[in-house]
Design an enzyme around this catalytic site. Structure first.
Site, short mmCIF file in Angstrom:
data_model
loop_
_atom_site.label_atom_id
_atom_site.label_comp_id
_atom_site.label_asym_id
_atom_site.label_seq_id
_atom_site.Cartn_x
_atom_site.Cartn_y
_atom_site.Cartn_z
N GLU A 152 0.85 -1.19 0.00
CA GLU A 152 0.00 0.00 0.00
C GLU A 152 0.88 1.24 0.00
O GLU A 152 1.93 1.27 0.64
CB GLU A 152 -0.91 0.00 1.23
CG GLU A 152 -1.94 1.12 1.28
CD GLU A 152 -1.43 2.41 1.91
OE1 GLU A 152 -2.03 3.46 1.66
OE2 GLU A 152 -0.41 2.36 2.65
N SER A 153 0.46 2.28 -0.74
CA SER A 153 1.19 3.54 -0.82
C SER A 153 2.60 3.28 -1.36
O SER A 153 2.74 2.78 -2.47
CB SER A 153 1.19 4.24 0.54
OG SER A 153 1.59 5.58 0.42
#
Length: 527
Positions: A212-213
């Site tokens: 994520e990210s």
């Protein structure tokens, strides 16, 4: 009797979980025996080194092999996290402090032998390439492991330690480039998985990478790199791709110039002097206001060219991709500042951002009422931050990846905070990183929020999608709404994940095609 036990130990086949008068599981890796812990049928191994400590002369070098050890290495606590400051308030670490010696990974496995060949998940943490750690509870692999998956979390170098480029570093490297050490750490972890995961009951031919990210940027990077693209069978990206404008790589000469400037600010006249500076002093200097933020580089090795160009040419890993982003990736205040979100103020801000194209912008981000201004400012802020780059990755892989692509839009807001945790404004959308605990089945590890039955319902659906995808390359299965591949028919489908999870036709394609002209003009664009 002792001699007899030793003979049994030496003759033990690779990957058999040994007991030998102990309740702790043991596995023989390529570098030596490790001993973890067992929690209700899940064997957990923490702090396993997958590369040599990147210290001394190994600072700012591609990861080197681990030296073998004799005897049993305890793997019952998380290793140190990479050098970093306290940047993000939502990070909660279980690691053994902060240290430049940080290249460790963690394994959760339900397997009781090496013969099971279970699917494997390798998860890269987020944190803007500045912070994060594989010990964070939201990434914990136990819940995924209970679904028949071998889960792995990986540490990698960050900031100045992971992305510093310099002409002297390029000169000493066999490939004549520098930077990207954090991404190469991830590559080294994937090589470790290929060599060792069968010993933990995993199948090296069924490795899905996820994150994520910055972890999602990492997934897009590993898919693009010729070094790692053949080490994976599937990919999951949650909010982020290493494509302009989201932390895209710079050309090597620019990265080197930034490194020279930083070295001068440290008073270092040579690479040897730079390597002699204590790690905490480097971190302190790199964390000061105005200090450069080191980006990945097109180093001719990990990245032979810009990732967006690699995807446009179809040179990335041709594997199934599950990808998406959230409904409130960034607050509308990033667009509006302290201005009231009125239609007039929004139009004024858009005019400042887009000049003579502002009328076009307002067609895609309309603002006829204050409420609509907030929605459009939120959407525009999220697109400029991370949603557009994720869309571009998705769109290029649909066109050139030769594999199914499933796209989601996550809209479930977190509930209110628990009373004892303080007060905060209620979330109106799914903010950046909000989906992690839902997707990994880890709501119970986060005691900040007052989770409701609806949250556990959303988590059960989202985790099932992820688990199915890790196992088969397809998120569909029993008990979840049908999720059509985005590129499976004439209409483009997006799975909206919330209490009422459902597939809908794409509504914003023209908006992202319009943004193409500002960020990646002419690169794989088109309807």
């Amino acid at each position: 009797m002792k001699r007899f036990i030793m003979v049994l130990f030496i003759a033990m086949p690779l990957g058999i979980f040994a007991q030998l008068n102990t309740q702790s599981p043991q596995v023989k890796t390529a570098n030596g025996m490790v001993e973890g812990i067992s929690v209700s049928g899940i064997n957990i191994f923490m702090g396993i080194p997958f590369a040599a400590a990147p210290v001394g002369d190994l600072r700012w070098k591609e990861p080197q092999p681990v030296k073998n050890w004799i005897g049993i290495r305890k793997a019952d606590q998380f290793g140190p996290r990479a050098m970093q400051g306290a940047i993000f308030g939502d990070m909660n670490f279980r690691s053994n402090g902060v240290n430049e010696d940080c290249l460790y990974l963690n394994v959760w496995t339900p397997a009781q032998s090496a013969e099971e060949k279970l699917p494997v998940l390798v998860y890269f943490y987020g944190g803007g390439f500045m912070a994060g750690d594989g010990s964070e509870p939201r990434y914990d692999g136990e819940s995924m492991s209970r679904k028949g998956i071998v889960a792995v979390t990986v540490n990698y170098r960050l900031g100045v330690f992971g992305f510093f480029a310099h002409p002297e570093l390029s000169k000493e490297a066999p490939y004549h480039g520098s930077g990207n050490y954090g991404l190469m750490d991830q590559w080294a972890s994937l090589r470790w998985v290929q060599q060792n995961i069968a010993a933990f009951g995993g199948d090296p031919k069924r490795v899905t990478i996820a994150g994520e990210s910055a972890g999602s940027l990492s997934v897009s990077a590993q898919m693009a790199s010729p070094l790692s693209k053949n080490l994976i069978a599937g990919a999951i990206g949650e909010s982020g791709a290493i494509i302009n404008p989201t932390l895209a790589p710079t050309i090597l000469s620019e990265g080197e110039a930034m490194g020279v400037k930083f070295a001068e600010s440290m008073g270092a006249k040579s690479l040897a002097e730079l390597r002699a500076i204590p790690a905490d002093k480097l971190l302190e200097a790199a964390s000061k206001p105005g200090a450069p933020r080191f980006a990945a580089t097109v180093d001719g090795y990990f990245f032979p060219k810009f990732p967006v160009e690699i995807y446009a040419a179809g040179e990335q890993a041709h594997v199934p991709l599950l990808v998406g982003w959230n409904s409130e990736e960034m607050t509308y205040r990033m667009i509006m500042g302290n201005n009231e979100p009125t239609p007039e103020n929004f139009a004024r801000v858009v005019k400042t951002l887009y000049g003579d194209k502002s009328d076009e912008a307002l067609k895609f981000y309309p603002a006829n009422t204050p409420e609509e201004a907030i929605r459009s400012a939120t959407a525009l802020a999220g697109d400029r931050f991370i949603a557009y780059s994720t869309w571009k990755w998705y769109d290029l892989h649909v066109k050139t990846g030769g594999s199914p692509v499933h796209r989601y839009f996550y809209t479930r807001p977190r509930p209110a905070m628990r009373p004892e945790m303080g007060k905060a404004p209620a979330n109106t959308g799914a903010v950046h990183s909000a989906e992690i605990e839902y997707a990994m089945g880890n709501l119970s590890t986060n005691r900040v929020y007052d989770w409701q039955p609806e949250d556990f319902k959303v988590s059960a659906i989202m985790q099932e999608y992820f688990a199915n995808f890790i196992k088969t390359g397809n998120p569909n299965g029993l008990g979840v709404p049908v999720w059509p591949a985005a590129n499976s028919g004439k209409t483009e489908k997006v799975m909206h994940i919330d209490v009422n999870t459902r597939a809908e036709e794409e509504r914003y394609r023209e908006r992202y095609l319009w943004l193409d002209q500002f960020y990646n003009p002419g690169v794989g664009s088109g309807k």
